[in-house]
Scaffold this active site. Sequence first.
Site, PDB file in Angstrom:
ATOM      1  CG  ASP A   1      20.041   7.184   6.259  1.00 28.40           C
ATOM      2  OD1 ASP A   1      20.730   7.794   7.062  1.00 28.40           O
ATOM      3  OD2 ASP A   1      20.696   6.188   5.666  1.00 28.40           O
ATOM      4  CD  GLU A   2      18.470   2.582   5.639  1.00 26.71           C
ATOM      5  OE1 GLU A   2      18.568   1.962   4.602  1.00 26.71           O
ATOM      6  OE2 GLU A   2      19.958   2.560   6.099  1.00 26.71           O
TER       7      GLU A   2
END
Length: 516
Positions: free
Chosen positions: A183-184
């Site tokens: 993620d991210e």
Amino acid sequence: MYQHKVTNTKTIVTSHKKRLALHCVHNLTRTAMTSSYEPLFKSKIVHIDLKGSPPKPTYFSELFPLLAKLGATGILIEYEDMFPYTGTSLESTPALNAYTPSMVSQINQLAKENHLEVIPLIQTFGHLEFLLKLPQHMHLREVPDQPQAICPTHNETLPLLFQLLQQVAKLHPESKRIHIGADEVYFIGRCTACQDRMNNKLWSTSDLFIDHVSAVAKFVNGKLGMRPMMWDDEFRSFTEPQLVQSGIGSLVDLVVWNYKPTLELDRDIWTKYLNVFDAIWAASAFKGATGSNQQITSVRYHVENHRAWLRLIAEYRDTPYLSKFKGIMLTGWSRYDHFAVTCELLPAAFPSLAVDLLLLQYGENHVHLADQEAVQYLGCTGSFIFQQSQDTYYPSCNFPGWEVFSVIQNYGQVMEQYAKVLNDSVVRGWLTDYNLAKQFSSPTHLSGIGTELSYLQNSFDALKRESEIAFPAVYDMNTTKEWFESHVKPMADKVSELLMGIEVLRSKNVWPRRPI
């Protein structure tokens, strides 16, 4: 065993017979209200984020039985630098207070005894600060001055990540799944090597991302014999044809996260995911989603997040898509990233976690029932949701780590008083930096505010003593020290500074003519 006495609090005494009668009535009511409800989520996985405030392994012997009683079916352990990595390339990666191999085995055994599945989580793209901050791995950064994301093109990247995954898998011999994060990823396709690769293959950054996570997923599937899971957010901008062509839908279980009371997930995204992925998990939050330095957990906020998830999944109850939803992960973030200060401590968020787990069992419309049961399970009084104020003090509870919960509630009350005092007209008008620098203020106004500041100073001293007594049941001395220095000491220092300033200002008996 965990009972904690709070002074100056009215003690509520209820006879054993009355409690038993109320318990029987409550059980009959629960059966009547929920007998026809079929829970939407069969698997309910509780996230334990070890990158901030890691509990002592002994705490899990008390925690896991309660999680099982509340309906959890597993735990998602995000190790970060708390795993005991070994070998020449990884021996400097673990934190100095990382778990030992025997501790990891102990956690696995405790989970097994309580029928909880263990899913380890190891980041493999972004959020690799714990690895890339180190001098021996800084050459693998996608951006030289940013230790957030690893370069997917460097020839050392995949072998290093595979080592991480292999070591984690080895110490989790009974785990069937592993979460690879992803993620991210804030930086991708920035370095020269990645740009050359994209140019040669006519790739976009999306192609680069999916190539990397596919390689990791295939390793987990093929070499480790485990099912990889990953966060969804980087896929939200992908087109459905891109995802279909990549074949990622059959490689990973997709974990779709959103922590707001109103889900911020476009309907087109859901359609795309349901058409592409074989297995989808929801990810809610019971803590760690309302502020990077938040300490007081809002039960109401997180209950509404879970109600929103239940409403969304219920829309698919009578469709073929329902079988694609495999479960829900209740995330409980301890830091927003490796460099951030800690947010809510696990015991402080236990009322939220308990209500959320029970709500998932009983359904969106049974908030009162979930609240009542949570209060009962945690040995508290009153209500976690329907009190007049979210800062209501619970005079007695009986759950693992209740003493830490008590300290955090005291902290919340002290912080309210701190904010009130610093916003006081006297502080804003007669005790400013200007007043202190010029030693120019009215002694008439300083006396009263000095008394309030002295009271605050005593409160901060009490918090320090209370945390040093309560925290060791759950945390090591490092967490106790970090919590105080991050969340209490800055305010305590400000109060001390103002009190010293008052002493200086009150020592003046004559003042100069203006301008000063």
